[in-house]
Design a protein around this motif. Structure first.
Motif, PDB file in Angstrom:
ATOM      1  N   GLU A 221      -5.054   6.514  -0.771  1.00 48.48           N
ATOM      2  CA  GLU A 221      -4.026   5.470  -0.843  1.00 48.48           C
ATOM      3  C   GLU A 221      -4.187   4.641  -2.106  1.00 48.48           C
ATOM      4  O   GLU A 221      -5.281   4.502  -2.639  1.00 48.48           O
ATOM      5  CB  GLU A 221      -4.119   4.539   0.367  1.00 48.48           C
TER       6      GLU A 221
ATOM      7  N   GLU B 278       8.209   3.826  -2.432  1.00 50.93           N
ATOM      8  CA  GLU B 278       7.319   4.738  -1.710  1.00 50.93           C
ATOM      9  C   GLU B 278       8.044   5.995  -1.259  1.00 50.93           C
ATOM     10  O   GLU B 278       7.488   7.089  -1.291  1.00 50.93           O
ATOM     11  CB  GLU B 278       6.722   4.028  -0.496  1.00 50.93           C
TER      12      GLU B 278
ATOM     13  N   GLU C  15       0.844  -1.189   0.000  1.00 43.08           N
ATOM     14  CA  GLU C  15       0.000   0.000   0.000  1.00 43.08           C
ATOM     15  C   GLU C  15       0.881   1.241   0.000  1.00 43.08           C
ATOM     16  O   GLU C  15       1.925   1.269   0.652  1.00 43.08           O
ATOM     17  CB  GLU C  15      -0.919   0.007   1.223  1.00 43.08           C
ATOM     18  N   TYR C  16       0.436   2.250  -0.747  1.00 39.12           N
ATOM     19  CA  TYR C  16       1.171   3.502  -0.859  1.00 39.12           C
ATOM     20  C   TYR C  16       0.289   4.650  -0.398  1.00 39.12           C
ATOM     21  O   TYR C  16      -0.909   4.675  -0.690  1.00 39.12           O
ATOM     22  CB  TYR C  16       1.602   3.739  -2.320  1.00 39.12           C
ATOM     23  N   ALA C  17       0.885   5.601   0.288  1.00 34.78           N
ATOM     24  CA  ALA C  17       0.154   6.732   0.842  1.00 34.78           C
ATOM     25  C   ALA C  17       0.011   7.869  -0.165  1.00 34.78           C
ATOM     26  O   ALA C  17       0.119   9.043   0.190  1.00 34.78           O
ATOM     27  CB  ALA C  17       0.845   7.227   2.116  1.00 34.78           C
TER      28      ALA C  17
END
Length: 154
Positions: free
Chosen positions: A112, A152, A9-11
């Protein structure tokens, strides 16, 4: 053929994430050489990353050229429908009898981006292909996990 699935997961939102993937400068921060070819509206990103022999099984490393390079080609969509996108990726290295085909499924949830990578690793060597695939999977998994984490912060 062996398979590998990874999730991350990426913010950042999906559009920002796709823009980072299509930016050669981001790949260079990760230690790779990258070039982009714009195929309206998509981007074909070619990424070249050195493969240190120390990271490979000894039996395979001894048969490779001194400066082996992993070449990855990503087809990054320019048009995103709603909050999902799919990226196709292929990878190979000269002298390595292994091919990698992957699909990166991306979905946006709030601000996200969720990534699910599904890769197939196959070898063209008769009889010994399964052993080569089995040896390559943990190496690929480690490198991919590391790259996903480092991407990220790039």
């Amino acid at each position: 053929m062996r398979t590998l699935t990874l999730n991350h997961e990426y913010a950042v939102d999906l559009s920002t994430f796709l823009a980072k993937l299509a930016d050669p400068g981001i790949w260079e921060k990760l230690g790779s050489e990258a070039s982009a070819e714009h195929l309206d509206p998509d981007t074909e990103m070619t990424v070249r990353t050195p493969m240190p022999k120390s990271e490979l099984p000894a039996a395979l490393a001894s048969r490779l050229p001194k400066n082996t390079v992993l070449v990855e080609v990503y087809m990054i969509p320019g048009d995103v429908l709603a909050d999902e996108a799919e990226i196709r990726m292929t990878a190979r290295a000269a002298g390595v009898p292994v091919e990698i085909d992957a699909v990166l499924e991306l979905s946006e949830s709030g601000s996200e981006t969720k990534l699910a990578a599904h890769a197939e690793i196959s070898s063209s060597i008769p009889m010994f292909g399964a052993m080569i695939e089995q040896a390559v999977v943990p190496i690929l998994e480690k490198r991919l996990r590391d790259r996903l984490r480092r991407f990220e912060s790039a």
